[in-house]
Design a protein around this motif. Sequence first.
Motif, PDB file in Angstrom:
ATOM      1  N   UNK A   1      -4.431  -4.494  -8.562  1.00  9.40           N
ATOM      2  CA  UNK A   1      -5.545  -4.687  -9.491  1.00  9.40           C
ATOM      3  C   UNK A   1      -6.753  -5.326  -8.820  1.00  9.40           C
ATOM      4  N   UNK A   2      -6.553  -6.077  -7.741  1.00  2.00           N
ATOM      5  CA  UNK A   2      -7.701  -6.741  -7.117  1.00  2.00           C
ATOM      6  C   UNK A   2      -7.872  -6.441  -5.630  1.00  2.00           C
ATOM      7  N   UNK A   3      -6.978  -5.682  -5.035  1.00  2.00           N
ATOM      8  CA  UNK A   3      -7.184  -5.293  -3.640  1.00  2.00           C
ATOM      9  C   UNK A   3      -6.687  -3.871  -3.443  1.00  2.00           C
ATOM     10  N   UNK A   4      -7.513  -3.080  -2.787  1.00  2.00           N
ATOM     11  CA  UNK A   4      -7.168  -1.688  -2.528  1.00  2.00           C
ATOM     12  C   UNK A   4      -6.871  -1.433  -1.059  1.00  2.00           C
ATOM     13  N   UNK A   5      -7.582  -2.095  -0.195  1.00  2.00           N
ATOM     14  CA  UNK A   5      -7.363  -1.858   1.234  1.00  2.00           C
ATOM     15  C   UNK A   5      -6.666  -3.074   1.846  1.00  2.00           C
ATOM     16  N   UNK A   6      -5.862  -2.811   2.836  1.00  2.00           N
ATOM     17  CA  UNK A   6      -5.167  -3.893   3.522  1.00  2.00           C
ATOM     18  C   UNK A   6      -4.046  -4.513   2.718  1.00  2.00           C
ATOM     19  N   UNK A   7      -3.500  -3.767   1.771  1.00  2.00           N
ATOM     20  CA  UNK A   7      -2.435  -4.317   0.933  1.00  2.00           C
ATOM     21  C   UNK A   7      -1.222  -4.710   1.774  1.00  2.00           C
ATOM     22  N   UNK A   8      -0.895  -3.906   2.769  1.00  6.47           N
ATOM     23  CA  UNK A   8       0.260  -4.225   3.616  1.00  6.47           C
ATOM     24  C   UNK A   8       0.034  -5.543   4.359  1.00  6.47           C
ATOM     25  N   UNK A   9      -1.196  -5.804   4.758  1.00  6.40           N
ATOM     26  CA  UNK A   9      -1.517  -7.028   5.479  1.00  6.40           C
ATOM     27  C   UNK A   9      -1.331  -8.250   4.578  1.00  6.40           C
ATOM     28  N   UNK A  10      -1.801  -8.139   3.342  1.00  4.40           N
ATOM     29  CA  UNK A  10      -1.615  -9.243   2.399  1.00  4.40           C
ATOM     30  C   UNK A  10      -0.140  -9.422   2.047  1.00  4.40           C
ATOM     31  N   UNK A  11       0.605  -8.323   1.959  1.00  6.75           N
ATOM     32  CA  UNK A  11       2.038  -8.412   1.654  1.00  6.75           C
ATOM     33  C   UNK A  11       2.783  -9.162   2.759  1.00  6.75           C
ATOM     34  N   UNK A  12       2.474  -8.847   4.007  1.00  2.18           N
ATOM     35  CA  UNK A  12       3.120  -9.528   5.130  1.00  2.18           C
ATOM     36  C   UNK A  12       2.708 -11.000   5.161  1.00  2.18           C
TER      37      UNK A  12
END
Length: 159
Positions: free
Chosen positions: A85-96
Amino acid sequence: MAATTKEIALKLLIGVLSFYSVYYIAASLLHGIFVLENFDGKIPFHYQSYDSVFHNKTVWQNPYFLSDFLAMECTFVSATFVFLTFMRSGLWDYAVTITLLHCGLVCLVNLTFPLVWEWWLSVLIGMILMISAGELMNCYINRLKTGKFSPNRDKNTIS
């Protein structure tokens, strides 16, 4: 367009807060479903109950362990949709990053390093589920918007 440090820090803060909000909601629901008597505020930081999960078959019948395990895995999957809902790019980076922060907080809260490999395996599986679901949903949303199926929404080279 590159994101500024302030934007990244804000997204990370929102991500961490939403991750733990989802974690406590899932833990509360599962404690209610399993009708457990005490709700410990340190539920996201439990790792001791994972000891001997694959060697001790009776642990899968323990409602406290099941509640902890399901809360963690449900959190990793559900938090993905909150992140979208608030991030579209770099989701994998935020998940890690959020997973690493979670592991650090587990060490800090318990004042010990978790040596239970079953817990680490559960965290790794949850992180992989979060990354996979997030990237697939990103691709799907991108396809709906542009008509092209590409993981990178800026450069649509794959038709």
